[in-house]
Design an enzyme around this catalytic site. Sequence first.
Site, short mmCIF file in Angstrom:
data_model
loop_
_atom_site.label_atom_id
_atom_site.label_comp_id
_atom_site.label_asym_id
_atom_site.label_seq_id
_atom_site.Cartn_x
_atom_site.Cartn_y
_atom_site.Cartn_z
N SER A 62 0.84 -1.20 0.00
CA SER A 62 0.00 0.00 0.00
C SER A 62 0.87 1.25 0.00
CB SER A 62 -0.91 0.00 1.24
OG SER A 62 -1.53 1.25 1.40
N TRP A 76 2.23 1.72 -3.40
CA TRP A 76 1.17 2.21 -4.30
C TRP A 76 1.14 3.74 -4.29
CZ3 TRP A 76 -3.03 5.36 -3.44
CH2 TRP A 76 -4.00 5.41 -4.45
N HIS A 77 1.39 4.31 -3.11
CA HIS A 77 1.28 5.76 -3.00
C HIS A 77 2.38 6.50 -3.76
CE1 HIS A 77 -1.62 4.87 0.17
NE2 HIS A 77 -2.01 6.12 0.07
N GLY A 78 3.56 5.92 -3.82
CA GLY A 78 4.60 6.64 -4.53
C GLY A 78 5.86 5.84 -4.68
N PHE A 88 -0.60 10.48 -7.29
CA PHE A 88 -0.53 9.02 -7.20
C PHE A 88 -1.28 8.38 -8.34
CE2 PHE A 88 -0.52 10.32 -2.55
CZ PHE A 88 0.85 10.48 -2.55
#
Length: 475
Positions: free
Chosen positions: A318, A321-323, A475
């Site tokens: 997770s 996923w954000h960056g 994102f």
Amino acid sequence: MLFNSIEFVIFFIIVTSAYFLLEHKYRWFLLLMASCYFYMAFVPIYILILGFTIVIDYYAGILIENASGARRKWWLVMSLVANIGVLAVFKYYNFLNDNLGFLLGQLGKENPVPYLTILLPIGLSFHTFQAMSYTIEVYRGHHKAERNFGIYALYVMFYPQLVAGPIERPQNILWQFYVKHEFEINRVVSGLKLMLWGFFKKLVVADRLAIYVNSAYNFPENHSGLTLIIATVFFAFQIYCDFSGYSDIAIGSARVMGFDLMKNFNRPYFASSISEFWKRWHISLSTWFRDYLYISLGGNRVALPRVYFNLFFTFLISGLWHGANWTYVIWGGLNGIYLVAALVRDRVLDKLNLKSAVKLPAFIMKPINIGFTFVLICFSWVFFRARNLSEAVTIIKKMFTLEGPVYTSNPTMFFCLLSILMLLLVETKQEYFSKAFSLMENRNPVIRYSTYLAIILLILLMGVFDGSQFIYFQF
């Protein structure tokens, strides 16, 4: 096109008016064209990338439904590889290349892999995950493959939630494109009120706090520990109001036209545990990872050490996923560690039969737990906001010294505190006194419309109109 722009206000009025004026059979086409225009207002050429994944997933859904046995899985894998491949190229290629170069540098060798000069398509992670949820649901037999290509394209591109969610599931939204939505004044007013509150959170709270946060976080070496603590607390409210403000505007604008999008935030800073926080924060993404990764890994139906691993690994992904930055990975991993530590603590207390022995009355424990959860979340936000790992470490070190003066930029500090106070007053009332006196829902039209007017005036007087992007757009 940014929600907090005059262009969007004009766009919204035109599209919504045309939507209700058109015959039902043409409405989906109007929304699809409007969504294309909305997306192309950022970088027009990137609509081709979106088109590529839409074509792949549309046919993948049909092929999965028509196939049997192992072929179903192969079509799903093909779809997932295509979607993740696009993400890998545009979002993670240079990050992976940087790390490869670092490793080769440690061995005294040069990195032969060239860098790509590419701009991350806006909202790529959001619509990629929404597209993946479609093929997974078709594979699991929870949803029929959509045969109308235009409707499927609209499922991925529906403009209110195209660039920053909520990340929808086909069961919730696809069927709604076939329903004829009449103009209902109560629903329209409800949607507009939610949009108004979203604009307040973005323009009055988030963008105001951003002035102080940016001053501190962009030059952490110049600021004291106490200033950085204040900036971190401000960032906690900034990112909440920035993202939940976006979600409110998205859900509200969809509601005006008759569509129900899933709730994305539920006053997360009133959570009394990290587990509860993640049930209130970015709900559409948290449930996405729960349904499609955590449960696929075995969830909590496996041995306890594996449950801990599943939880930690899910949050690690997770974070990624954000960056494409180690700061996001650490932020995700830190939240995973919080959750695993809480499970271990509960298990130890249960084994020692101490859970009831150390239990204090709820009116004492709840504020303590809310405060402790907020502190843990704020600590993790340091990694989320810092530009790199080195600066995150510098900020944390300085936060424990508390040396130096506090940066106060009047009237910035005053307006920051005032905006947080107004937010907390409203959310405290919503959290604990939902049935008490209401201003926005008051039966007396004078009180109700005076409240709307007051919020509009607050936005105009205290709002920051510098065209700031929403944080999650990156994102």
